[in-house]
Motif scaffolding. Structure first.
Motif, short mmCIF file in Angstrom:
data_model
loop_
_atom_site.label_atom_id
_atom_site.label_comp_id
_atom_site.label_asym_id
_atom_site.label_seq_id
_atom_site.Cartn_x
_atom_site.Cartn_y
_atom_site.Cartn_z
N GLY A 72 0.81 -1.22 0.00
CA GLY A 72 0.00 0.00 0.00
C GLY A 72 0.84 1.26 0.00
O GLY A 72 0.47 2.27 -0.61
N LEU A 73 1.98 1.22 0.69
CA LEU A 73 2.88 2.39 0.65
C LEU A 73 3.37 2.61 -0.78
O LEU A 73 3.40 3.74 -1.27
N TYR B 184 1.88 1.57 -3.50
CA TYR B 184 0.71 1.99 -4.27
C TYR B 184 0.46 3.49 -4.06
O TYR B 184 0.21 4.24 -5.01
N GLY B 185 0.53 3.90 -2.80
CA GLY B 185 0.28 5.30 -2.47
C GLY B 185 1.29 6.23 -3.14
O GLY B 185 0.92 7.28 -3.66
#
Lengths: 374, 328
Positions: free
Chosen positions: A158-159, A161-162
């Motif tokens: 997610g990091l 992706y972010g």
């Protein structure tokens, strides 16, 4: 990806075939290492000894009953966090599991709030709410410190992706142990990382044991654990963790691939922990021989090898490095004083930091009952 | 002015407005984009907003839910669709350890502005694995917020508040309500947001308080009409809408007025929302009660498949009427 994975020296050491004299490839000449100034090389030494001295000091106070819970020591593995995180820039982020002290320090956290956290004090980095396994410093791009094996692997995804979503040229380094590679969440993350082209580098810190179970007894694999990346059409490499130059040289390639091409990788860095899974690991000396531990300490200790290298290169003298070591120990001792003199959290503080909205007293926090303590 | 929309359309309108308002809002989940949503809640959004904002994920709940949580820590505001809330079990670690606890364990340094949404109901002939109703379960984790709208207007207003909230909000919809219609304010009349933590008195009465959330409210309203027509009993029907935060004041106000309570809950009897509400009422309004607090919950077995009797396992208007009549 390499067509033939180099045999990792450390694992050879475990298998008792490699010795200190086994020839090694020299990564000192790789561009990212050639670019290091003498001061930067010394800084890497400082970073490693700071982790070791911090943890040795923490161990002393854990054994003395001042620190509760678990204490998963990183001693022996320092080159992994230091080598990889030394490559991080403004938009690179990192996240790891519960053996997190090294990553926290290398991300730039100070010893005082870390030691205070171990002591359960209000001045701790998590105000005494996280403990040894849960250090965080978002302002330093460090996202913990996670207690559940492989639970952090989707977060690391997610990091990445972010970063991509927000248009930042950076990568997420997501660390996990060799015991985490058999968790479903890790494989789900790998699939999505490759499928969505997420700038994440998964770094397996392979210390040979998932708690008391050796790699051979816990994982089915052909050449190595990182090779599982093949199943997801993902790049991978194996790194000798005792060599800081190699860690940096190969991690740099993976990180650039993530930042520039949005391609994830798995790096398996072979390393070793001198202590048990945690200090509470009662069988730490039963599932591996004292000789194995001594062999690693003698021949493959990353700090010892780096020190040798710096002296050989004429970058620093033993006396200079001793002074740095002494300073690190003094800082660690000072952090104990800070921790001991700090107040315990108040009982009232138990109810803080549950919801952002209530902590900030927003209009939303005034509506309805959020807490249900009778 | 208002228009008549289905619950699904109202939700979609809320999502669409939030996508327009904040470029960091991204919708993710299985079949949400190109397939237009397994239950068509997100129909048309991919065509309008494209690949970046509406993201199809593989069937990999632990992976993509965790990814959303990680992204939310960086300031992205993901709205994750669970095709069924029943699938929470394969992402449980992410849902209750990472989303719920990371703020606390970091001493307040991190927050996760994320919404997890999807249907959470039984009654669709799909058996036990697809019929879990976990609002009480998740409301038991401090750090999480839970809401469960019963009407199209509430669905729209609450999803918008959930997306704007800076904490994780678990949003429980109902496939049996997706096609239900209701009045929803027109967007040209202003931004329509219903804050979390505010219950709604859906029907005003004086003899008994029927309190619940989600589809139970639709049943309760029907039961209230029967009670009025056939038995002369005038029921208050209080829709909690938000489970956590919970509008305890509204609950107590209704109870203090009617002195009798029937709680309706599509969860099972052991624990859950109605058990918590019951506790709060006896704790704070004991002297106002003229009868024991009664509940209508789903019959305490895994959800049955058979379409012939499934609706009898769940709360329904008949069971609510019968329970109210036992109060005497």
């Amino acid at each position: 990806m390499p067509s033939t994975a180099p045999e990792p020296y450390f694992r050879s050491a475990i298998m008792s075939s490699a010795t200190a004299d086994t020839p090694r490839l020299d990564f000192a000449g790789s561009p990212i290492n050639k670019a290091l100034s003498a001061d930067q090389k010394i800084e890497l030494f400082r970073n490693m000894v700071r982790i070791r001295r911090f943890e040795q000091t923490a161990l002393k106070y854990y054994n003395g009953g001042k620190i509760g819970g678990f204490l998963h020591l990183y001693i022996g593995q320092e080159s992994v966090a230091v080598g990889t995180l030394s490559l991080c820039g403004e938009h690179d982020h990192n996240i790891t599991a519960y053996r997190c002290h090294g990553h926290a320090l290398m991300s730039g956290m100070e010893m005082n709030p870390l030691m205070a956290e171990l002591f359960g004090k209000a001045t701790g980095c998590s105000k005494g709410k996280g403990g040894s396994m849960h250090f965080f410093a978002p302002d330093k791009n460090y996202w913990g410190g996670h207690g559940i094996v492989a639970g952090q692997t989707p977060l690391g995804l997610g990091l990445g992706y972010g970063l991509k979503y927000l248009g930042k040229e950076g990568c997420a380094l997501c660390y996990l142990g060799d015991g985490a590679v058999n968790q479903g969440a890790f494989h789900e993350s790998l699939n999505i990382a490759a499928l969505f082209e997420i700038p994440v580098v998964y770094i397996i810190e392979n210390n040979g044991y998932s708690m008391g179970t050796s790699q051979k007894r816990s994982s089915a694999y052909r050449g190595c654990l990182a090779q599982r990346a093949e199943a997801y059409d993902m790049d991978w490499d194996v790194i000798d963790g005792s060599d800081l130059y190699e860690v940096r040289a190969k991690a740099h390639i993976a990180m650039e691939r993530a930042r520039k091409e949005f391609k994830p990788s798995i790096l398996e860095i072979t390393t070793y922990r001198y202590y048990g899974h945690s200090v509470a690991d009662a069988n730490a000396k039963k599932y591996r021989s004292p000789e194995e531990i001594e062999n690693y300490k003698t021949h493959f200790d990353p700090i010892r090898l780096w020190r040798k290298r710096l002296v050989e290169e004429g970058v620093a003298t033993d006396e200079q490095l001793d002074a740095i070591d002494k300073e690190a120990l003094a800082d660690a001792v000072a952090s104990v004083k800070f921790a001991e003199e700090s107040p315990a959290p108040t009982i009232e503080s138990i109810m803080d930091d549950v919801y952002w909205e209530t902590d900030n007293g927003t209009p939303a926090s005034k509506l309805g009952q959020h807490f249900f303590t009778d | 002015m208002s228009r008549t929309l289905t619950y699904r359309e109202a939700l979609r309108e809320g999502l669409d407005e939030e996508l327009a308002r904040d470029p960091n809002v991204v919708i993710m989940g299985e079949e949400v984009a190109q397939y237009n949503g397994a239950y068509k809640v997100t129909e048309g959004l991919w065509k309008k907003w494209g690949d970046k904002r509406i993201v199809d994920t593989p069937i990999s709940e632990a992976g993509f839910i965790g990814m959303g949580i990680g992204a939310s820590m960086l300031g992205v505001r993901p709205v994750m669709e669970l095709m069924f809330w029943s699938f929470h079990s394969v992402a449980f670690d992410q849902l209750v350890n990472n989303a719920a606890c990371v703020r606390y364990m970091s001493g307040g340094l991190i927050n996760c502005p994320i919404v997890m949404r999807g249907p959470a109901n039984g009654g669709t002939n799909v058996g036990a694995t697809h019929s879990h109703i976990p609002e009480g379960l998740f409301a038991a984790f401090p750090g999480l917020k839970v809401c469960a709208p019963a009407t199209p207007a509430d669905a729209k207003g609450l999803i918008k508040a959930a997306i704007r909230d800076n904490d994780p909000v678990y949003f429980m919809e109902n496939t049996r309500l997706y096609g239900m219609t209701g009045e929803v304010p027109d967007p040209t009349d202003g931004d329509f947001v219903i804050p979390l933590g505010v219950a709604d008195l859906k029907r005003e009465g004086k003899d008994v308080s029927i309190i619940g959330h989600g589809r139970s409210i639709i049943h309760a309203l029907e039961a209230a009409e029967t009670l009025k027509e056939k038995h002369g009993i005038d029921a208050d029907v209080l829709d909690l809408r938000s489970i956590r935060p919970l509008d305890v004041e509204a609950i107590l106000k209704s109870v203090m007025k009617t002195n009798r309570v029937v709680l309706v809950d599509e969860s099972k009897g052991f624990g859950g929302v109605s058990a918590m509400v019951s506790h709060l009422i006896q704790d704070k309004a004991f002297d106002y009660l003229d009868a024991p607090i009664k509940r209508v919950t789903t019959m305490d077995a895994p959800a049955i498949y058979s379409q012939h009797i499934e609706d009898e396992q769940l709360p329904n208007p008949r069971r609510i009427v019968e329970k109210v009549l036992t109060l005497g």
